[in-house]
Design a protein around this motif. Structure first.
Motif, mmCIF file in Angstrom:
data_model
loop_
_atom_site.group_PDB
_atom_site.id
_atom_site.type_symbol
_atom_site.label_atom_id
_atom_site.label_comp_id
_atom_site.label_asym_id
_atom_site.label_seq_id
_atom_site.Cartn_x
_atom_site.Cartn_y
_atom_site.Cartn_z
ATOM 1 N N ARG A 19 61.329 68.008 34.219
ATOM 2 C CA ARG A 19 60.784 67.206 33.116
ATOM 3 C C ARG A 19 60.928 65.714 33.392
ATOM 4 O O ARG A 19 59.999 64.940 33.153
ATOM 5 C CB ARG A 19 61.472 67.579 31.798
ATOM 6 N N LYS A 20 62.083 65.316 33.902
ATOM 7 C CA LYS A 20 62.316 63.901 34.168
ATOM 8 C C LYS A 20 61.391 63.391 35.275
ATOM 9 O O LYS A 20 60.789 62.320 35.152
ATOM 10 C CB LYS A 20 63.776 63.675 34.568
ATOM 11 N N VAL A 21 61.279 64.149 36.348
ATOM 12 C CA VAL A 21 60.450 63.721 37.481
ATOM 13 C C VAL A 21 58.984 63.644 37.074
ATOM 14 O O VAL A 21 58.280 62.703 37.431
ATOM 15 C CB VAL A 21 60.650 64.674 38.682
ATOM 16 N N MET A 22 58.512 64.630 36.333
ATOM 17 C CA MET A 22 57.103 64.646 35.953
ATOM 18 C C MET A 22 56.788 63.571 34.916
ATOM 19 O O MET A 22 55.677 63.049 34.882
ATOM 20 C CB MET A 22 56.712 66.027 35.424
ATOM 21 N N ALA A 23 57.735 63.211 34.068
ATOM 22 C CA ALA A 23 57.503 62.190 33.048
ATOM 23 C C ALA A 23 57.695 60.781 33.586
ATOM 24 O O ALA A 23 57.077 59.839 33.097
ATOM 25 C CB ALA A 23 58.440 62.417 31.865
ATOM 26 N N GLY A 24 58.552 60.657 34.594
ATOM 27 C CA GLY A 24 58.877 59.343 35.117
ATOM 28 C C GLY A 24 57.918 58.883 36.190
ATOM 29 O O GLY A 24 56.870 59.473 36.423
ATOM 30 N N GLY A 25 58.296 57.842 36.862
ATOM 31 C CA GLY A 25 57.452 57.256 37.896
ATOM 32 C C GLY A 25 57.810 57.709 39.293
ATOM 33 O O GLY A 25 57.784 56.904 40.215
ATOM 34 N N ALA A 26 58.140 58.976 39.457
ATOM 35 C CA ALA A 26 58.511 59.497 40.780
ATOM 36 C C ALA A 26 57.289 59.525 41.695
ATOM 37 O O ALA A 26 56.152 59.635 41.236
ATOM 38 C CB ALA A 26 59.105 60.891 40.660
ATOM 39 N N TRP A 29 55.439 62.917 46.552
ATOM 40 C CA TRP A 29 56.186 63.877 47.355
ATOM 41 C C TRP A 29 57.299 64.517 46.528
ATOM 42 O O TRP A 29 57.494 65.726 46.564
ATOM 43 C CB TRP A 29 56.773 63.213 48.603
ATOM 44 N N THR A 30 58.019 63.711 45.768
ATOM 45 C CA THR A 30 59.109 64.232 44.941
ATOM 46 C C THR A 30 58.571 65.179 43.883
ATOM 47 O O THR A 30 59.136 66.254 43.657
ATOM 48 C CB THR A 30 59.899 63.079 44.285
ATOM 49 N N LYS A 31 57.477 64.809 43.241
ATOM 50 C CA LYS A 31 56.868 65.690 42.245
ATOM 51 C C LYS A 31 56.485 67.027 42.867
ATOM 52 O O LYS A 31 56.763 68.085 42.306
ATOM 53 C CB LYS A 31 55.640 65.035 41.632
ATOM 54 N N VAL A 34 59.704 69.117 43.739
ATOM 55 C CA VAL A 34 60.365 69.658 42.548
ATOM 56 C C VAL A 34 59.583 70.841 41.980
ATOM 57 O O VAL A 34 60.158 71.878 41.630
ATOM 58 C CB VAL A 34 60.555 68.534 41.495
ATOM 59 N N LEU A 35 58.262 70.707 41.912
ATOM 60 C CA LEU A 35 57.442 71.810 41.411
ATOM 61 C C LEU A 35 57.455 73.002 42.358
ATOM 62 O O LEU A 35 57.464 74.155 41.921
ATOM 63 C CB LEU A 35 56.010 71.332 41.174
ATOM 64 N N SER A 36 57.474 72.734 43.652
ATOM 65 C CA SER A 36 57.518 73.806 44.649
ATOM 66 C C SER A 36 58.807 74.616 44.527
ATOM 67 O O SER A 36 58.785 75.853 44.566
ATOM 68 C CB SER A 36 57.404 73.217 46.053
ATOM 69 N N ILE A 37 59.916 73.935 44.351
ATOM 70 C CA ILE A 37 61.202 74.633 44.194
ATOM 71 C C ILE A 37 61.201 75.442 42.900
ATOM 72 O O ILE A 37 61.655 76.587 42.873
ATOM 73 C CB ILE A 37 62.378 73.634 44.226
ATOM 74 N N ALA A 38 60.677 74.875 41.829
ATOM 75 C CA ALA A 38 60.612 75.602 40.556
ATOM 76 C C ALA A 38 59.768 76.861 40.704
ATOM 77 O O ALA A 38 60.131 77.929 40.192
ATOM 78 C CB ALA A 38 60.043 74.697 39.465
ATOM 79 N N ARG A 39 58.653 76.751 41.410
ATOM 80 C CA ARG A 39 57.768 77.904 41.604
ATOM 81 C C ARG A 39 58.424 78.948 42.513
ATOM 82 O O ARG A 39 58.453 80.134 42.193
ATOM 83 C CB ARG A 39 56.443 77.423 42.199
ATOM 84 N N ASN A 40 58.975 78.523 43.654
ATOM 85 C CA ASN A 40 59.595 79.455 44.592
ATOM 86 C C ASN A 40 60.872 80.068 44.038
ATOM 87 O O ASN A 40 61.222 81.196 44.385
ATOM 88 C CB ASN A 40 59.893 78.771 45.925
#
Length: 76
Positions: A19-26, A29-31, A34-40
């Motif tokens: 939530r923080k990464v997707m809402a912030g200014g990351a 690559w980081t986005k 983070v999503l890849s790890i959540a999915r895997n």
């Protein structure tokens, strides 16, 4: 990374981090990471590579370091 550590990170630390990464200014690559790890992480027998585990630990530590700051004690 042990199965217990992975479970704790994916259950307790990763959702607020996403939530923080997707809402912030990351950066993109980081986005994506983070999503890849959540999915895997939803796959039954998935375990991160040593490099992924290291990056996960670092992201979680960075997130915890900036998440709350000091604890405020509330007197009744």
């Amino acid at each position: 990374m042990t199965a217990l550590e992975l479970d704790q990170i994916l259950t307790l630390d990763w959702p607020p981090l996403v939530r923080k990464v997707m809402a912030g200014g990351a950066d993109d690559w980081t986005k994506s990471f983070v999503l890849s790890i959540a999915r895997n992480g939803k796959r039954l027998n998935w375990h991160p590579s040593p490099k992924q585990a290291s990056l996960m630990r670092r992201l979680v530590a960075d997130h915890k370091g900036t998440a709350g700051g000091e604890i405020e004690v509330i007197d009744e």
